[in-house]
Enzyme design. Structure first.
Site, PDB file in Angstrom:
ATOM      1  N   HIS B  45       0.824  -1.208   0.000  1.00  0.00           N
ATOM      2  CA  HIS B  45       0.000   0.000   0.000  1.00  0.00           C
ATOM      3  C   HIS B  45       0.861   1.262   0.000  1.00  0.00           C
ATOM      4  O   HIS B  45       0.547   2.236  -0.676  1.00  0.00           O
ATOM      5  CB  HIS B  45      -0.883  -0.047   1.253  1.00  0.00           C
ATOM      6  CG  HIS B  45      -1.933   0.999   1.293  1.00  0.00           C
ATOM      7  ND1 HIS B  45      -3.165   0.819   0.709  1.00  0.00           N
ATOM      8  CD2 HIS B  45      -1.949   2.225   1.849  1.00  0.00           C
ATOM      9  CE1 HIS B  45      -3.905   1.897   0.912  1.00  0.00           C
ATOM     10  NE2 HIS B  45      -3.195   2.769   1.602  1.00  0.00           N
ATOM     11  N   HIS B  91     -10.187   2.572  -0.985  1.00  0.00           N
ATOM     12  CA  HIS B  91     -10.310   2.164   0.413  1.00  0.00           C
ATOM     13  C   HIS B  91     -11.121   0.869   0.442  1.00  0.00           C
ATOM     14  O   HIS B  91     -12.169   0.780   1.071  1.00  0.00           O
ATOM     15  CB  HIS B  91     -10.966   3.279   1.245  1.00  0.00           C
ATOM     16  CG  HIS B  91     -10.212   3.584   2.504  1.00  0.00           C
ATOM     17  ND1 HIS B  91     -10.821   3.850   3.689  1.00  0.00           N
ATOM     18  CD2 HIS B  91      -8.886   3.636   2.747  1.00  0.00           C
ATOM     19  CE1 HIS B  91      -9.889   4.075   4.613  1.00  0.00           C
ATOM     20  NE2 HIS B  91      -8.718   3.950   4.063  1.00  0.00           N
TER      21      HIS B  91
END
Lengths: 213, 837
Positions: B45, B91
């Site tokens: 990420h 997300h």
């Protein structure tokens, strides 16, 4: 000289800049008022804008109704306009009768509405004709007006088609002395043709006219 | 090697190899805190370790580029002193676990990314992907939760959600995709960078106090969604839009100060990633005093460093000017405190009071990360797997009652088969025949050798079923499906297409978003191909869109990505604008699957080729991997956010038809013949046949688009031609053709308009194909339009006229026609989402 209008900024207000812009188009000399200010007497019109003051904690408008500027409004003699969250603050603080509760759908609704002008004999609606249909959008979760049985409101605008369950399709009301006006639909969002309608500008122009005459 | 420390490292999401590198770098056993810092900074990420090598291919320079990828957001110049900053971010994992909070904090995070560039966030757009909420309760709840999260957060902070897209497929059932794009506009003199500079300058943390939420969130986001989902809850942050609103206003007040040296949002990894990143960019080091961080509850230094509490930002402020900045944040009721200092030694030093808890040289974090080596190869195809799609279909056919219904069934099947790679017969002998000859030869050999197993039996029976159905199809008396199906059938299919979630109106969603706050939304969601935002006081305007593709990427990753980039551009151009920049959201399953990794490579290669050819910089982006559960891998999904400029706000081109007697054209590829691969029409056939195969399998065996659909130069010519037509004001309406094909595009033009349309097209292919680039155009200057198109070598066809009555009339085959009143269209178009209630 241009009439002076003040737009209150509460923590969480988010239509303050939009309202400022629309008031300027209508010809006002506009300033911002901080929610902690304790005197607003230099303004001929004070606007409580839309938004989520204090993040709608407890319930919409309740915390803002305890802020210093609301105290200042008690002694203020000029015009007061509440839009959306401003309407909620004005009912919570007792300036206007009734209450605004959760929409019947339980959801936030943002869309254009057709309103019917119920009363054209007020300082906020003198640019309209009684019975005229105008196009102004709503954007709220808590816009369902519930009347106070002991103090029926003076209705100014009604929804042509009820979007939120408001009693008697009530969209905007005014105080008995015609000094305090509050509307759930956002006139500042309908103040220019390019945004889809300029019917809302009529509200600001009406106050302007009332003040200049 | 210390086994205990290794165990802890593995639990934090590091690999054994990564642990070994850390131990070797430090020359000793790392502490928990150090492991935490490495784990977050080295997570997929935060580090993009699997994709950076491909992302480098993307072009980011143009004459407008001010800040390229790597910062909080990409920044482009709009005019002399105005800049636009924008970025898309996913997300996904948090939204899978806690849809409302997960989506809300996603919105909060991307807003702060844009804010940190020193601009006011003015618009949000969202791209959402779920399982089919009509069939799956879980997907319905995820949809409701995510929309609730975005609406409650976005509405409260006062940033309008002006556009978006929603796509439904069962592969997203466990792992929805939530990508949000934020756009901000400001003055170039206030541009900020996420940087620490100047020895002795202070590091100030502003916003909400730090709590225990979201610890190790970035590591969580870099793993597959497996096991008991409730165990992951603590890794999801909780958002507070009221805090965010205060933070926005306070920050915008503070950026006028010349004493702010740098600014960055605290996102994934919190302080543990933001501080080293900012210091590394500035070529300095940083000291963090964990005891000085304002906290909501008593926290250990480890928690302080790793917390992902929301609504926080880090500012680098000139020494001696701290109070000036702090007082602005305090005025807005936020906490603000000096929590660190810029030092010259290039290390990330973490202290508690006077005790040094960790000191990591910055190059260790950013230069020594082991790059995973994934294997990549294209997907292999197998004719028997293809035939398994038809399993049970013979039985279904036999249950169909009545001659007409049987013919209808076979017509659907015929349409389906014609779009499949093995069975499409557009080149004479089908691939199926060729491959089957060989396969049955092998099978016969096995039988001769006495090797007949259950598998062979199943294969033979599915082949027999298929051949049975094929023989039935060939006996249909009308040759084309168009002639077999009745007026009523076709009308029913058309309305069925409008009801499909991927086509139908998303008004139920955007009505819950405040899309008007800011009073700049000129074209709101649902009324155009792109949202148009005016900038008060400027003659020009912004055009914004977000588009995604998964179906076509599953068919062919290179072409599918090119198609979504094309669509994003056409959405801007059809609204009257010119594209100035892209942001990309790449959402894939785990790269450990070689075919998925191959698709990832191909997609980025395609985006790079396209952007270079078109001269469009990709100035920001986000990659989310590991989007899979034990049951499903998501379809490979590329989302493109595009920003465009309209030179004159009065030259908006709209989709709604408002005048009769205009000529209606299809431009690009008018005669799509039978290119229905991946279309909603084809999936409607799949539903009607009740085929028991996942969309993924069907897309895998869909025939590849022919070569001319891959021609980027042709796309460029088309765009140039359209821009020229708009520049002269010859186009009255324009609408990009996408999901639902020409039929859905025409329906939207009528639903959003005041008059109707009558057209003549050449069969279902022309009516329902979703191949790009295709655009509907109406004009009152047909000579001029035709000559401009011809000049650019762009194909077009005049398919009909706008008409006075509010109807859509389509002559689709020889003497066969269907017609729809606007109410009929509208009802079908709105029904699916409105039914959610």
């Amino acid at each position: 000289m241009k009439p002076k209008a003040g737009v209150i900024i509460f923590p969480g207000s988010n239509c303050d800049r939009d309202t400022y812009w629309a008031l300027e188009i209508a010809g006002f000399d506009v300033e911002y008022i901080w929610y902690k200010d304790s005197c607003v007497d230099k303004y001929q019109l004070v606007v409580l804008p839309g938004g989520f003051s204090y993040g709608d904690y407890l319930r919409p408008g309740v915390l803002a109704s305890f802020s210093p500027v609301l105290k200042a409004l008690e002694d203020y003699r000029g015009y007061i306009m509440g839009i959306c969250n401003g309407f909620q603050i004005l009912t919570e603080s007792g300036f206007l009768p009734g209450a605004l509760t959760r929409n019947i759908s339980g959801r936030f609704i943002c869309q254009w509405e057709e309103l019917i002008v119920e009363n054209d004999d007020t300082p906020f609606t003198n640019m309209f004709r009684k019975g005229q249909k105008i196009k102004i959008p709503i954007a709220h979760s808590d816009g369902r007006y519930i009347k106070d049985k002991n103090k029926p409101p003076t209705v100014v605008f009604r929804y042509a088609r009820n979007p939120n369950g408001s009693e008697d399709n009530i969209a905007a009301i005014i105080s008995d002395d015609q000094r305090i006006f509050a509307t759930m639909p956002h006139p500042e969002r309908a103040s220019e043709k390019i945004l889809g309608s300029d019917d809302g500008l009529g509200v600001f122009l009406s106050v302007y006219r009332a003040l200049r005459w | 090697m210390n086994i205990r420390a290794l165990e802890r490292a593995l639990m934090m999401g590091l690999s054994t190899q990564e642990y070994e590198v850390i131990e070797e770098l430090l020359g000793r056993e790392p502490t928990n805190l150090e492991l935490g810092v490495f784990s977050l900074n080295w997570s997929e990420h935060c580090s993009y370790k699997s994709t950076k090598r491909f992302l480098r291919l993307l072009p980011s320079e143009s004459e407008r580029t001010v800040v390229g990828p790597g910062g909080g957001a990409g920044v482009l110049k709009l005019d002399e002193d105005t800049i636009v900053a924008f970025k898309i971010e996913s997300h996904n994992h948090p939204s899978a676990v806690e849809p409302k909070n997960g989506a809300a904090t996603g919105v909060g995070g991307i807003i702060r990314d844009v804010l940190s560039m020193g601009v006011r966030p003015i618009a949000l757009l969202d791209s959402l992907r779920f399982g089919d909420f009509r069939r799956s309760k879980k997907s319905l709840n995820l949809l409701k939760g995510v929309v609730d999260g975005i609406s409650s957060y976005g509405n409260s902070v006062g940033i309008p959600v002006v556009g978006g897209e929603v796509f439904v497929d069962e592969s997203y059932e466990d792992n929805p995709l939530v990508n949000v794009m934020c756009v901000g506009v400001g003055n170039i003199k206030n541009l900020k960078e996420g940087i620490l500079k100047g020895e002795g300058n202070s590091v100030i943390l502003v916003g909400a106090p730090t709590g225990r939420d979201g610890i190790m969130g970035a590591s969580f986001a870099s793993q597959n969604l497996e096991g008991e989902i409730s165990e992951k809850r603590p890794a999801v942050q909780i958002g507070d839009p009221f805090m965010e609103k205060l933070l926005i206003e306070a920050t915008l007040e503070a950026i006028d100060s010349p004493y702010i040296v740098g600014m960055q949002d605290l996102g994934a990894g919190g302080l543990s990633t933001a501080l080293p990143e900012m210091a590394y960019r500035g070529g300095v080091g940083v000291e963090l005093y964990t005891d000085k961080v304002p906290t909501r509850e008593p926290l250990t230094p480890y928690e302080v460093v790793l917390s992902e509490s929301q609504e926080r930002m880090v500012l680098c402020v000139e020494k001696g000017k701290e109070e000036e900045i702090i007082s602005i944040f305090k005025k807005w009721g936020l906490t603000a405190a000096v929590i660190g200092k810029v030092i010259s030694k290039k290390v990330f030093r973490i202290l508690y009071k006077d005790e040094i808890l960790a000191e990591i040289p910055l190059p260790y974090i950013f230069k020594s990360i082991p790059k995973p080596e994934w294997i990549s190869y294209p997907e292999g195809k197998d004719i028997w797997e293809f035939l398994s799609i038809f399993k049970g279909l013979k039985e279904s056919y036999k249950k169909v009652k009545g001659r007409h219904n049987q013919r209808k069934f076979l017509a659907y099947l015929d349409i389906f088969a014609l779009s499949m790679e093995y069975t499409s017969s557009s080149f004479g002998l089908s691939n199926m025949d060729r491959e089957l000859k060989y396969e049955t030869f092998l099978m016969k050999r096995d039988i001769m050798l006495g090797k007949v197993d259950d598998e062979a039996q199943i294969k033979m029976s599915s082949l027999a079923d298929y051949e049975f159905l094929l023989s039935k199809i060939s006996k249909l008396d009308g040759y084309y499906a168009e002639s077999v199906l009745s007026y009523k059938d076709v009308k029913d299919i058309c309305l069925g297409i409008l009801r499909r979630p991927n086509v139908s109106s998303k008004k139920w969603i955007y009505r819950q978003y405040d899309h008007m706050v800011g009073t700049d939304t000129v074209i709101p969601p649902g009324e155009g191909d792109a949202a148009i935002m005016r900038i008060k006081g400027k003659k020009w305007a912004l055009a914004l869109t977000v588009d995604g593709s998964a179906k076509f990427i599953a068919i062919d990753p290179y072409w599918g990505t090119q198609r979504v980039a094309t669509e994003a551009c056409l959405n801007i151009i059809c609204s009257g604008g010119e594209v100035i920049g892209f942001t990309d959201g790449i959402n894939f399953p785990s790269p450990s699957d070689p075919t998925e990794y191959w698709k990832l490579q191909e997609s980025i290669r395609a985006l790079s080729d396209f952007s270079k050819r078109m001269g469009i910089p990709v100035v920001s982006g986000n990659v989310s991997l590991y989007n899979e559960s034990e049951r499903f891998k998501v379809l490979p999904t590329v989302i493109i956010g595009a920003v465009g400029v309209l030179k004159d706000i009065n030259n908006i081109v709209r989709i709604g038809v408002e005048r009769a007697k205009l000529r209606v054209y299809v431009v690009g590829f008018p005669q799509t013949v039978f290119d229905l691969g991946g279309s909603e029409f084809l999936l409607e056939m799949v539903d009607r046949l009740n085929l028991n195969a996942p969309t993924k399998l069907i897309l895998k065996y869909t025939s590849l688009p022919r070569r001319f659909y891959r021609d980027i130069d042709y796309v460029k010519s088309l765009m140039e031609a359209l821009k020229e037509i708009i520049r002269y004001g010859f186009a009255v309406n324009m609408h990009d053709i996408s999901e639902g094909g020409l039929f859905a595009a025409l329906s939207e033009m009528v639903i959003n308009g005041k008059v109707g349309i009558a057209v003549k097209v050449d069969g279902f292919g022309e009516l329902f194909s979703e191949l790009a680039p295709r655009v509907v155009l109406t004009t009152d200057h047909h000579h001029e339009v035709e000559s401009i198109l011809a000049k650019h070598g762009v194909l077009f066809e005049n398919i009909g006229l706008t008409i006075d009555s509010r109807e859509l009339f389509i002559n689709y085959y020889e003497d066969k026609s269907v017609e729809f009143g606007v109410d009929e269209l509208r009802e079908a178009y709105y029904e699916t989402f409105e039914n959610i209630g």
